[in-house]
Design a protein around this motif. Structure first.
Motif, PDB file in Angstrom:
ATOM      1  N   GLY A  94       0.754  -1.137   0.002  1.00 50.21           N
ATOM      2  CA  GLY A  94      -0.033  -0.009  -0.056  1.00 50.21           C
ATOM      3  C   GLY A  94       0.817   1.259  -0.254  1.00 50.21           C
ATOM      4  N   ASP A  95       0.184   2.410  -0.389  1.00 44.67           N
ATOM      5  CA  ASP A  95       0.918   3.588  -0.320  1.00 44.67           C
ATOM      6  C   ASP A  95       1.500   3.964   1.041  1.00 44.67           C
ATOM      7  N   LYS A 117       0.180   0.746   7.315  1.00 44.23           N
ATOM      8  CA  LYS A 117       0.502  -0.752   7.223  1.00 44.23           C
ATOM      9  C   LYS A 117       1.356  -1.011   8.467  1.00 44.23           C
ATOM     10  N   GLY A 132       6.080   2.053   1.356  1.00 45.39           N
ATOM     11  CA  GLY A 132       4.808   2.376   0.387  1.00 45.39           C
ATOM     12  C   GLY A 132       5.391   3.633  -0.371  1.00 45.39           C
ATOM     13  N   LEU A 187      -3.574  -5.737   1.285  1.00 50.36           N
ATOM     14  CA  LEU A 187      -3.378  -4.425   0.712  1.00 50.36           C
ATOM     15  C   LEU A 187      -4.160  -3.310   1.445  1.00 50.36           C
ATOM     16  N   TYR A 246      -5.159   0.730   2.371  1.00 52.67           N
ATOM     17  CA  TYR A 246      -5.538   1.874   1.739  1.00 52.67           C
ATOM     18  C   TYR A 246      -6.094   2.772   2.870  1.00 52.67           C
ATOM     19  N   SER A 271      -5.341   6.362  -2.410  1.00 56.09           N
ATOM     20  CA  SER A 271      -4.668   5.281  -2.129  1.00 56.09           C
ATOM     21  C   SER A 271      -5.430   4.030  -2.352  1.00 56.09           C
ATOM     22  N   VAL A 319      -4.130   0.574  -4.549  1.00 53.62           N
ATOM     23  CA  VAL A 319      -4.414  -0.949  -4.265  1.00 53.62           C
ATOM     24  C   VAL A 319      -4.668  -1.610  -5.681  1.00 53.62           C
ATOM     25  N   TRP A 334      -1.502  -2.644  -7.228  1.00 53.58           N
ATOM     26  CA  TRP A 334      -0.787  -3.653  -6.529  1.00 53.58           C
ATOM     27  C   TRP A 334      -1.103  -4.953  -6.706  1.00 53.58           C
TER      28      TRP A 334
END
Length: 206
Positions: A16-17, A22, A67, A87, A89, A96, A100, A103
């Protein structure tokens, strides 16, 4: 694989960003700690959680990746052999969520085996109840066969549930030799033990 197998090791990668939470999610899950001033992850860090599902002892190895865009090329190093991906956001930042989707495309292209996926709509503590639209994210998660959870690392909302969902699905996948069919969660009997944080990757880079 029998239900009484020796300890299994599942690799879970967080994607994730930057700043979506996270690291805060995994620290809340593994160590039950939360910091408002959590530093950004540099490259990647590793933490582990021991649990038992349906009598099977499991070590969930969680790889928390950076990220920031400048670390993007390192992603495949960490998720190529992963059993699962979480994942994440920021529920207040739909950009964001768009990330996902990107990703997921990479995972589908690069993963060397079937991979369990789940999506966390994180930072639910920052918005008022029922003031955010989850329909698009829920529909997308369903379309890719991923679990979907609204989470808050600060308050612990949905944190245990999403990690346990992932571990249970991976176990089912292992038992069925690659079938990612849905599993009835009522059959999961879970006992959790904590394991201290581990840093396996140097926190330095160019």
């Amino acid at each position: 694989m029998t239900a009484r197998s020796s300890n299994l090791n599942f690799k879970l990668v967080l994607l994730g960003d930057g700043r979506v939470g996270k690291t805060s999610l995994v620290l809340k899950y593994v160590s039950n700690v939360f910091s408002e001033k959590q530093e950004a992850t540099i490259q990647a860090s590793y933490l582990a959680k021991r649990l038992v599902i349906e009598g099977v002892p499991i070590t969930l190895a969680v790889w928390d990746t950076a990220g920031q865009e400048r670390f993007h090329a390192l992603g495949p190093i960490y998720y190529r052999d992963a059993d699962a991906a979480l994942l994440v956001y920021d529920i207040t930042d739909m950009d964001s969520f768009i990330r996902v989707r990107k990703w997921v495309k990479e995972l589908q292209q690069m993963a060397s085996k079937p991979i369990v996926m789940a999506i966390a709509a994180n930072k639910s503590d920052l918005v008022r109840e029922n003031k955010f639209d989850l329909h698009e994210a829920e529909s997308y998660a369903s379309s890719i066969g991923a679990g979907f959870f609204v989470t808050s690392a600060k308050f612990g909302t949905g944190v245990d549930e999403i990690f346990l969902h992932i571990a249970t699905r991976v176990l089912q996948l292992k038992k069925e030799g690659g079938d990612l069919s849905p599993i009835p969660q009522r059959k999961a009997i879970i006992v959790v033990e904590n394991e201290p944080q581990k840093e396996l990757q140097p926190k330095c880079c160019t």
